[in-house]
Design a protein around this motif. Structure first.
Motif, PDB file in Angstrom:
ATOM      1  N   UNK A 622       0.828  -1.204   0.000  1.00 63.35           N
ATOM      2  CA  UNK A 622       0.000   0.000   0.000  1.00 63.35           C
ATOM      3  C   UNK A 622       0.860   1.251   0.000  1.00 63.35           C
ATOM      4  N   UNK A 623       1.882   1.274   0.837  1.00 62.52           N
ATOM      5  CA  UNK A 623       2.757   2.446   0.906  1.00 62.52           C
ATOM      6  C   UNK A 623       3.565   2.609  -0.382  1.00 62.52           C
ATOM      7  N   UNK A 624       3.976   1.489  -0.968  1.00 61.94           N
ATOM      8  CA  UNK A 624       4.706   1.570  -2.241  1.00 61.94           C
ATOM      9  C   UNK A 624       3.818   2.146  -3.331  1.00 61.94           C
ATOM     10  N   UNK A 625       2.572   1.682  -3.394  1.00 58.00           N
ATOM     11  CA  UNK A 625       1.640   2.166  -4.420  1.00 58.00           C
ATOM     12  C   UNK A 625       1.420   3.670  -4.299  1.00 58.00           C
ATOM     13  N   UNK A 626       1.259   4.146  -3.078  1.00 58.66           N
ATOM     14  CA  UNK A 626       1.005   5.574  -2.866  1.00 58.66           C
ATOM     15  C   UNK A 626       2.176   6.432  -3.310  1.00 58.66           C
ATOM     16  N   UNK A 627       3.372   5.848  -3.322  1.00 58.01           N
ATOM     17  CA  UNK A 627       4.570   6.616  -3.675  1.00 58.01           C
ATOM     18  C   UNK A 627       5.099   6.277  -5.059  1.00 58.01           C
ATOM     19  N   UNK A 628       4.362   5.478  -5.789  1.00 56.56           N
ATOM     20  CA  UNK A 628       4.777   5.110  -7.136  1.00 56.56           C
ATOM     21  C   UNK A 628       6.029   4.267  -7.160  1.00 56.56           C
ATOM     22  N   UNK A 629       6.216   3.436  -6.128  1.00 56.80           N
ATOM     23  CA  UNK A 629       7.423   2.619  -6.011  1.00 56.80           C
ATOM     24  C   UNK A 629       7.146   1.191  -6.445  1.00 56.80           C
ATOM     25  N   UNK A 630       8.111   0.614  -7.153  1.00 55.27           N
ATOM     26  CA  UNK A 630       8.035  -0.784  -7.548  1.00 55.27           C
ATOM     27  C   UNK A 630       9.339  -1.482  -7.168  1.00 55.27           C
ATOM     28  N   UNK A 631       9.299  -2.810  -7.156  1.00 56.26           N
ATOM     29  CA  UNK A 631      10.506  -3.581  -6.865  1.00 56.26           C
ATOM     30  C   UNK A 631      11.658  -3.120  -7.744  1.00 56.26           C
ATOM     31  N   UNK A 632      12.798  -2.885  -7.123  1.00 56.01           N
ATOM     32  CA  UNK A 632      13.996  -2.498  -7.860  1.00 56.01           C
ATOM     33  C   UNK A 632      14.190  -1.015  -8.020  1.00 56.01           C
ATOM     34  N   UNK A 633      13.150  -0.213  -7.768  1.00 51.95           N
ATOM     35  CA  UNK A 633      13.322   1.240  -7.826  1.00 51.95           C
ATOM     36  C   UNK A 633      14.321   1.700  -6.768  1.00 51.95           C
ATOM     37  N   UNK A 634      14.946   2.833  -7.007  1.00 54.53           N
ATOM     38  CA  UNK A 634      15.818   3.425  -6.000  1.00 54.53           C
ATOM     39  C   UNK A 634      15.009   4.413  -5.174  1.00 54.53           C
ATOM     40  N   UNK A 635      15.024   4.223  -3.865  1.00 52.74           N
ATOM     41  CA  UNK A 635      14.267   5.083  -2.960  1.00 52.74           C
ATOM     42  C   UNK A 635      15.198   6.055  -2.255  1.00 52.74           C
ATOM     43  N   UNK A 636      14.737   7.270  -2.086  1.00 53.19           N
ATOM     44  CA  UNK A 636      15.406   8.279  -1.272  1.00 53.19           C
ATOM     45  C   UNK A 636      14.660   8.342   0.058  1.00 53.19           C
ATOM     46  N   UNK A 646      18.343   3.312  -1.082  1.00 54.89           N
ATOM     47  CA  UNK A 646      18.359   1.858  -1.172  1.00 54.89           C
ATOM     48  C   UNK A 646      17.351   1.412  -2.217  1.00 54.89           C
ATOM     49  N   UNK A 647      17.586   0.235  -2.772  1.00 54.14           N
ATOM     50  CA  UNK A 647      16.649  -0.347  -3.721  1.00 54.14           C
ATOM     51  C   UNK A 647      15.398  -0.830  -2.984  1.00 54.14           C
ATOM     52  N   UNK A 648      14.275  -0.756  -3.650  1.00 53.17           N
ATOM     53  CA  UNK A 648      12.984  -1.067  -3.038  1.00 53.17           C
ATOM     54  C   UNK A 648      12.659  -2.557  -3.180  1.00 53.17           C
ATOM     55  N   UNK A 649      12.173  -3.129  -2.081  1.00 52.91           N
ATOM     56  CA  UNK A 649      11.540  -4.440  -2.110  1.00 52.91           C
ATOM     57  C   UNK A 649      10.140  -4.280  -1.537  1.00 52.91           C
ATOM     58  N   UNK A 650       9.139  -4.501  -2.358  1.00 54.92           N
ATOM     59  CA  UNK A 650       7.755  -4.408  -1.901  1.00 54.92           C
ATOM     60  C   UNK A 650       7.400  -5.739  -1.245  1.00 54.92           C
ATOM     61  N   UNK A 651       6.963  -5.686   0.030  1.00 57.76           N
ATOM     62  CA  UNK A 651       6.813  -6.919   0.794  1.00 57.76           C
ATOM     63  C   UNK A 651       5.567  -6.893   1.667  1.00 57.76           C
ATOM     64  N   UNK A 652       4.804  -7.974   1.600  1.00 54.09           N
ATOM     65  CA  UNK A 652       3.657  -8.136   2.496  1.00 54.09           C
ATOM     66  C   UNK A 652       4.092  -8.339   3.943  1.00 54.09           C
ATOM     67  N   UNK A 653       5.378  -8.566   4.177  1.00 50.49           N
ATOM     68  CA  UNK A 653       5.871  -8.746   5.542  1.00 50.49           C
ATOM     69  C   UNK A 653       5.882  -7.443   6.327  1.00 50.49           C
TER      70      UNK A 653
END
Length: 891
Positions: A622-636, A646-653
């Motif tokens: 949910x938080x990734x979707x709100x910020x337009x983030x997908x697996x492998x994106x670089x996050x600030x 760091x690179x993004x990992x979208x996780x249900x955990x």
């Protein structure tokens, strides 16, 4: 214990507080191999992935071998003379509190002892603290408030004997995997129930009976609710409470008022009411209950209150000091407990004596014949570096730790190190902290030094040397004593080795100790040379004339003036820094399964870096979707203290509203990826332990325009890149690069990293649009020396084949040379994929192939590939792969 072959040495693992026994063997060619010691009662022969790879950490690559002054190599005499002179001059001019030591749980007990003695007894200040302040200081404070002394009542055997184990703030499967496997064995044998309390769904939670994903920082409310429920359920042990404790009525009153019902607790903790009720009912109905807690509890601005909320529940039910029950603090470092025994913390004295008792200060002063005994607590870690930054601490000695990365608000810590008038660092390798050293002292490493360590269950074990001390390195105790002697304190620091220090440590523990302090190893005060050499693992206390006590508090008597334990009335406080509209995500940080601290040891081992080769930010879908983030994106990622990428990992955990960033990456392994840059220095008022688990952050997507990968034999530290990471592979290093510049600028930046040696045969290619670049260099023998690939995001070719060529170091055939710039092998090449099991180097593709062959369970995978059969910390990932295959088959 069994006799060993002459070439094999019995020692102790230098990683976590489990304290596993290790057998180390050195081959004729110097190659080191290790295996678990089947006779050691902490691990019975098992080792985790890190312990299994210890033999791969003993090379001299990157080691400090010669003292340095201002970056110039020098002699020990010149370096030690300068350290002693500058410390003495600083003390004479500004007083003893102008000097500070910041030491480490990597030190052996004997090292810790002499450092503490020098600072508190002879320099005359208590400004000596340890990186254990970031690890278990809240447990120390909670133990002292409840028990009167910093004691862990139980032993690992309690995990074997418990019917219910509550793991709170502890990813045991990754951080203490040998204990976790012991716990799973108990569940198999006796049906032990396992409850995990953690905001994240960790590997530990994958195999538990109940997972409570609490909102960060709400632990006190949860355990206050448990205390109130225990009273309502009628399971309070009134006889124990009346005879062995004080303060119950007040603690219960506060808990009942704050946590009036399971529903109220559930609402305050972000949990389902049914899960809260189930936890409370299990705890109330199960006499043999152990509550294991670790950094998720300790690393908090209210960590001490969390510890006491847990202890209150055990005191109320009398579940302490008996088999299979009790609160159990599990430490993160191999000798955090040993440091506590010798007073390594700024607010402690040696042998569990304390500054708040004048008679203790006077007692230590007499025992040491100390000329300038410190009489009050010194600066704790966060305050120590503040003092170094504002000029109060003018001379600082850092031993065996990397505060430039690991401390919260690490940018300010680095500024403090830079501005401090005189900084000494003793360590085994170069770190981010050694860059600020005026004097750099090379220390002996694990495998080269000898002494004792104490694990989380109060069990003392020997670390024994099995390698020669390389270059001009020296043991920490000797370095400290050399400085002490040059400062004029020679008569008190003339030890001829660790054994003499250990004997003095044991004598002090028994000095005028009439049972007032449970820490007493007086029976070892005259230990013979041979007995110390063959020292078997043993618990303390071991008072003279008394049998060794494995389990404490059996008789319900506590080391307090009235012999009673104290309930502590604690309230759920607000978090140190709440999230807000500007920083709406609560960032957690912690360990990965195969890494250790700031990777100074594990970061050079290819198989330990293979599972997670780069820092990743875990974030909920949910938080990734709100910020337009997908697996492998670089996050600030930004907090009020700094930023990281760091690179993004979208996780249900991850629970919505939370994220997780590993603690390990330093400037040696990545650009701006350290969790310490983000963390708050706000600390617990009782323990001084900073809040590292709940930091408000803002997370945004970086618009990356190009990516690159450099495979090379050379060790580099790139500069000028928006983001880079590196990890070792057989034969060299792989550097992942990226940037927000245009692709042509990215190509120019990346090309600067190439080795321009005229000895190499060089080939390169750039496409007509200037978006893609390939280059490779062959050494004079025709083997691949390095290769560089640059392309827009998502367009890099595979690199497995090129990496394999780097490790092979064999001359390439003509067909291979022609294929280099494509990155693809001219013949099919099998790949194991991302490593899942580091113990046996088993990759995801191998597991997938096993599933195709019919493997349908963890046991099947273990039989075919051995994966998951050693430390077991990869079991959750194997299960995820199995579940994914079942789901795919069902579609």
């Amino acid at each position: 214990m069994q006799d060993l072959p002459a070439t094999e040495v019995r020692t102790t693992c230098p990683y976590c507080g489990v304290g596993c026994g290790v057998l180390a063997r050195v081959a004729a060619d110097g190659n080191v191999t290790v295996r678990g010691d089947t006779d050691h009662p902490a691990n019975f022969g098992r080792l985790c992935s890190k312990g299994s790879a210890l033999g791969e950490t003993t090379s001299l690559e990157g080691r400090l071998l010669v003292p340095e002054i201002g970056g110039r190599e020098t002699s020990w005499d010149e370096a030690l003379d300068l350290v002693a002179r500058r410390f003495s001059e600083t003390i004479e001019k500004h007083g003893p509190d102008s000097v500070a030591f910041y030491i480490s749980g990597q030190l052996l007990t004997e090292d810790y002892y002499v450092a503490n003695k020098l600072m508190k007894g002879f320099i005359g200040s208590a400004n000596i603290d340890t990186n254990s302040r970031l690890c278990m200081a809240s447990s120390v404070a909670g133990h002292r408030r409840a028990f009167g002394e910093d004691i862990v009542p139980g032993t690992y055997e309690d995990l074997d004997q418990a019917d219910l184990v509550v793991l709170t703030g502890s990813n045991t499967a990754w951080c203490h995997p040998i204990l976790y496997q012991r716990l799973l064995a108990a569940r198999e044998a006796r049906g032990t129930k396992i409850v995990v309390i953690d905001p994240r769904r960790t590997a530990t939670a994958e195999e538990c009976d109940l997972h409570l994903a609490v909102d960060p920082g709400t632990d006190v409310l949860l355990f206050n609710g448990l205390l109130a429920h225990l009273d309502i359920a009628g399971v309070i042990d009134r006889n124990f409470v009346d005879s062995s404790t004080t303060g119950f009525a007040e603690a219960l009153s506060v808990a009942s008022a704050e946590a009036s019902s399971p529903g109220a607790v559930a609402a305050g903790c972000g949990l389902a009411e049914a899960d809260v009720r189930l936890l409370y009912e299990l705890f109330a109905a199960t006499s043999r209950t152990v509550t294991v807690y670790s950094q998720g509890v300790n690393q908090s601005a209210h960590g001490t209150d969390k510890v006491n909320a847990i202890i209150n529940c055990h005191l109320a039910t009398g579940r302490i000091g008996q088999p299979g029950m009790g609160p159990f603090s599990v430490t993160g470092q191999p000798n955090a407990m040993g440091g506590r025994e010798v007073g390594g913390l700024a607010n402690q004295l040696a042998a569990h004596m304390n500054f708040d008792r004048p008679e203790d200060v006077e007692r230590v002063e007499r025992f040491w014949s100390a000329p300038a005994m410190a009489r009050q607590a010194g600066l704790k870690a966060v305050d120590m570096f503040r003092a170094a930054g504002d000029g109060r601490a003018k001379a600082l000695w850092v031993m065996g730790t990397n505060p430039a990365v690991s401390m919260p608000d690490s940018a300010r810590v680095r500024t403090a190190l830079k501005s401090c008038e005189f900084v000494v660092v003793s360590d085994v390798t170069r770190t981010d902290t050694t860059r600020y050293a005026d004097v750099l002292l090379p220390a002996a490493a694990w495998g080269e030094k000898g002494g004792t360590v104490t694990n989380s269950e109060r069990r003392m074990s020997r670390q024994r040397p099995f390698l020669p001390v390389p270059g001009n390195a020296r043991a920490d105790w000797r370095i400290i004593c050399d400085v002490a002697q040059r400062m004029g304190f020679g008569d008190a620091f003339t030890y001829d080795g660790p054994l003499e220090i250990f004997r003095e440590h044991a004598r002090l523990s028994a000095f005028e100790n009439h049972g007032d302090r449970l820490f007493d190893i007086g029976a070892l005060a005259e230990i013979a040379d041979a007995e110390y050499e063959h020292f078997p693992p043993r618990h303390w206390p071991q008072a003279s004339g008394e049998p060794c006590a494995e389990r404490l508090l059996v008789d319900g008597r506590f080391p307090t003036p009235d012999g009673r334990a104290r309930f502590v009335a604690v309230r759920q406080e607000g978090v140190a820094l709440p999230v807000d509209a500007k920083r709406p995500i609560a960032l957690n940080s912690g360990r990965l399964r195969d890494q250790w601290h700031t990777m100074t040891r594990t970061g050079r081992v290819p198989r330990l870096m293979a599972n997670v080769p780069a820092p990743t930010l875990e974030i909920a879908p949910l938080d990734a979707h709100r910020r337009g983030l997908r697996d492998g994106d670089l996050a600030h990622i930004s907090s009020r203290y700094g930023f990281a990428r760091a690179r993004v990992t979208v996780s249900d955990n991850q629970k919505p509203g939370t994220a997780f960033l590993p603690m390990h990456w330093s400037g040696h392994f990545a650009a701006n990826a350290g969790a310490g840059s983000l963390a708050t220095p706000l600390s617990d008022p009782f323990s001084g332990q900073p809040e590292l688990k709940n930091v408000p952050v803002r997370i945004e997507r970086e618009a990356i325009a190009w990516t690159g990968v450099l495979m090379t034999r050379r060790e580099l530290r790139p500069t000028g890149f928006v983001h880079w990471t590196r990890h070792p592979v057989d034969g060299g290093w792989v550097y992942e690069l990226c940037g927000t510049e245009t692709p042509d600028q990215g190509i120019l930046l990346s090309r600067r990293l190439l080795d321009g040696s005229p000895r190499n045969q060089f080939m390169e290619y750039t496409d007509r649009r200037g978006l893609t670049y390939r280059a490779a260099a062959l050494d004079p023998a025709g083997a691949l020396a390095e290769a560089l690939l640059v392309a827009p995001p998502g367009q890099l070719p595979p690199r497995d084949w090129l990496v394999s060529l780097l490790g092979a170091r064999e001359p390439l055939a003509a067909g291979q040379r022609m294929a280099l710039l494509s990155g693809r092998s001219p013949v099919p090449m099998p790949s194991i994929g991302r490593v899942i099991c580091s113990c046996f180097n088993v990759g995801e593709h191998q597991i997938a192939a096993a599933v195709t062959r019919g493997a349908a369970s963890l046991e099947d995978i273990g039989q075919q590939l051995r994966a998951g059969t050693n430390c077991g910390s990869c079991r959750s990932e194997i299960r995820t792969l199995l579940d994914a295959h079942r789901l795919q088959a069902a579609e």
